[in-house]
Design an enzyme around this catalytic site. Structure first.
Site, PDB file in Angstrom:
ATOM      1  N   ILE A   1       0.829  -1.414   0.038  1.00 61.90           N
ATOM      2  CA  ILE A   1       0.195  -0.248  -0.372  1.00 61.90           C
ATOM      3  C   ILE A   1       0.839   1.188  -0.289  1.00 61.90           C
ATOM      4  CG2 ILE A   1      -1.784   1.252   1.490  1.00 61.90           C
ATOM      5  CD1 ILE A   1      -3.130  -1.223   2.351  1.00 61.90           C
TER       6      ILE A   1
ATOM      7  N   HIS B   1     -13.312   3.287   9.249  1.00 54.92           N
ATOM      8  CA  HIS B   1     -11.719   2.640   8.708  1.00 54.92           C
ATOM      9  C   HIS B   1     -12.916   1.848   7.351  1.00 54.92           C
ATOM     10  CE1 HIS B   1      -9.229  -0.776  10.407  1.00 54.92           C
ATOM     11  NE2 HIS B   1      -9.306  -0.903   9.280  1.00 54.92           N
TER      12      HIS B   1
ATOM     13  N   ARG C   1      -3.354   1.373  11.892  1.00 56.86           N
ATOM     14  CA  ARG C   1      -3.932   1.361  12.319  1.00 56.86           C
ATOM     15  C   ARG C   1      -4.115   2.089  13.563  1.00 56.86           C
ATOM     16  NH1 ARG C   1      -5.908  -2.366   9.746  1.00 56.86           N
ATOM     17  NH2 ARG C   1      -6.187  -4.205  10.091  1.00 56.86           N
TER      18      ARG C   1
ATOM     19  N   GLU D   1     -12.295   1.651  18.359  1.00 54.22           N
ATOM     20  CA  GLU D   1     -12.578   1.286  17.679  1.00 54.22           C
ATOM     21  C   GLU D   1     -14.036   0.321  17.772  1.00 54.22           C
ATOM     22  OE1 GLU D   1     -11.294  -0.354  13.151  1.00 54.22           O
ATOM     23  OE2 GLU D   1     -10.406   1.506  13.211  1.00 54.22           O
TER      24      GLU D   1
ATOM     25  N   ILE E   1      -3.598   5.381   7.648  1.00 48.90           N
ATOM     26  CA  ILE E   1      -4.502   4.134   7.144  1.00 48.90           C
ATOM     27  C   ILE E   1      -4.188   3.294   7.711  1.00 48.90           C
ATOM     28  CG2 ILE E   1      -5.639   5.570   5.229  1.00 48.90           C
ATOM     29  CD1 ILE E   1      -3.787   4.216   3.295  1.00 48.90           C
TER      30      ILE E   1
END
Length: 327
Positions: A164, A294, A247, A276, A245
């Site tokens: 990513i 998320h 954790r 979360e 993006i």
């Protein structure tokens, strides 16, 4: 696909409501217990429903730990439709001979798109501006109305240069003419650095000090907990942007809120949170902060591909074949 006799079928729990047509592929070889009410609400319910199952289809919300595994002696395979596996005790699974699979690659480009979108939204103050307009507060144009920071030509620091991170680096260098710095445990090859627009490796303090915008895309580990705290935020350029993006636990949320309140940071964007789906109230009160629930991988084609890969991994293991993407 050849059907398996009813009496021979393994039992599989699908722990969250997910695309029925994809889950139906499991029904060809397994007795599937689905979750029609979206998600399993408690660890005790998950433990009870998994107790007689050979396979588990989970997402990032279901925690697989040693206590649960002790109550599930038949379990053979845990398949998560996420790429991250910090919600699974891998050592406990390995000790019991349980195969764990995940869903890398299929969400890389979509997540990179969103990471860049969140960077743009935060740096250019898109969220604030929309709320201002919707509230009927826009009555005249002014030179500095929601003036933010430029993305093009700026320096982007990426912490976590996996699939990513590399996809984000390519977007930054090729699409926005950005200088790209990165921090990784190991330096990438010269060929990969070149493919990422000439990305340059930096120690974390140097990356924070040199970057106009910092984006976190590293996998979570105990060592990454509060990797970005008050000290690290103080190293960043005044007015810089921070985007996470990865954790939620990677960022000290209280320290981030303080840095936004006192103007040390120009803006921030968070798609992940330490508790979360609960969100720390200090974040909700912080200025110049874009918050999303998320959803970095949440395009319909990508979420379907994630679910299909999780099912294909389950089918492979339950039919005695090697999994496609083991952890």
């Amino acid at each position: 696909m050849t059907s398996v006799a009813h009496s021979e079928r393994p039992r599989v729990l699908v722990a969250r409501a997910v695309f029925p047509d994809i889950i139906d592929l499991l029904r060809e070889v397994a007795e599937v217990e689905a979750t029609p009410d979206d998600a399993i609400s408690t660890p005790e319910t998950l433990r009870r429903r998994l107790a007689d199952k050979q396979g588990a289809f989970i997402t990032g919300s279901e925690r697989i730990d040693a206590a649960l595994l002790d109550a599930c002696p038949l379990l053979r395979v845990v398949s998560t439709m996420t790429v991250g596996v910090d919600h699974i005790d891998l050592a406990a699974c390995a000790a019991r001979g349980i195969i764990v699979t995940h869903a890398p690659d299929v969400l890389t480009e979509t997540t990179a798109d969103f990471g860049f979108a969140l960077l743009l939204a935060a740096a250019r103050r898109v969220g604030e501006a929309e709320r201002y307009l919707r509230a009927g507060q826009w009555t005249k144009w002014s030179v500095d109305l929601f003036a933010g920071a430029d993305i093009h030509g700026a320096t982007l620091g990426i912490v976590g240069m996996g699939r990513i991170g590399q996809a984000i680096a390519r977007r930054a260098a090729l699409g926005f003419d950005m200088r790209v710095l990165y921090h990784n445990r190991n330096r990438l090859s010269e060929a990969i650095e070149a493919d990422c627009g000439g990305a340059q490796h930096r120690a974390l303090p140097a990356l924070l000090a040199e970057s106009d915008h910092v984006l976190l895309a590293l996998p979570y580990s105990p060592q990454a907990y509060h990797l970005i705290g008050a000290g690290e935020l103080a190293l960043m350029k005044p007015g810089a942007t921070l985007v996470n993006i990865a954790r939620g636990g990677v960022v000290d949320e209280a320290a981030l809120a303080q840095a936004l309140h006192n103007g040390r940071l120009g803006a921030a964007g968070l798609d992940v949170f330490e508790g979360e789906p609960a969100v720390n109230p200090v974040l909700l009160a912080a200025p110049r902060l874009v918050l999303t629930p998320h959803i970095a991988s949440s395009s319909l084609p990508t979420r379907r591909a994630m679910a299909r890969l999780a099912v294909d991994n389950l089918l492979a293991v339950l039919q005695g074949r090697p999994p496609l993407t083991p952890v």
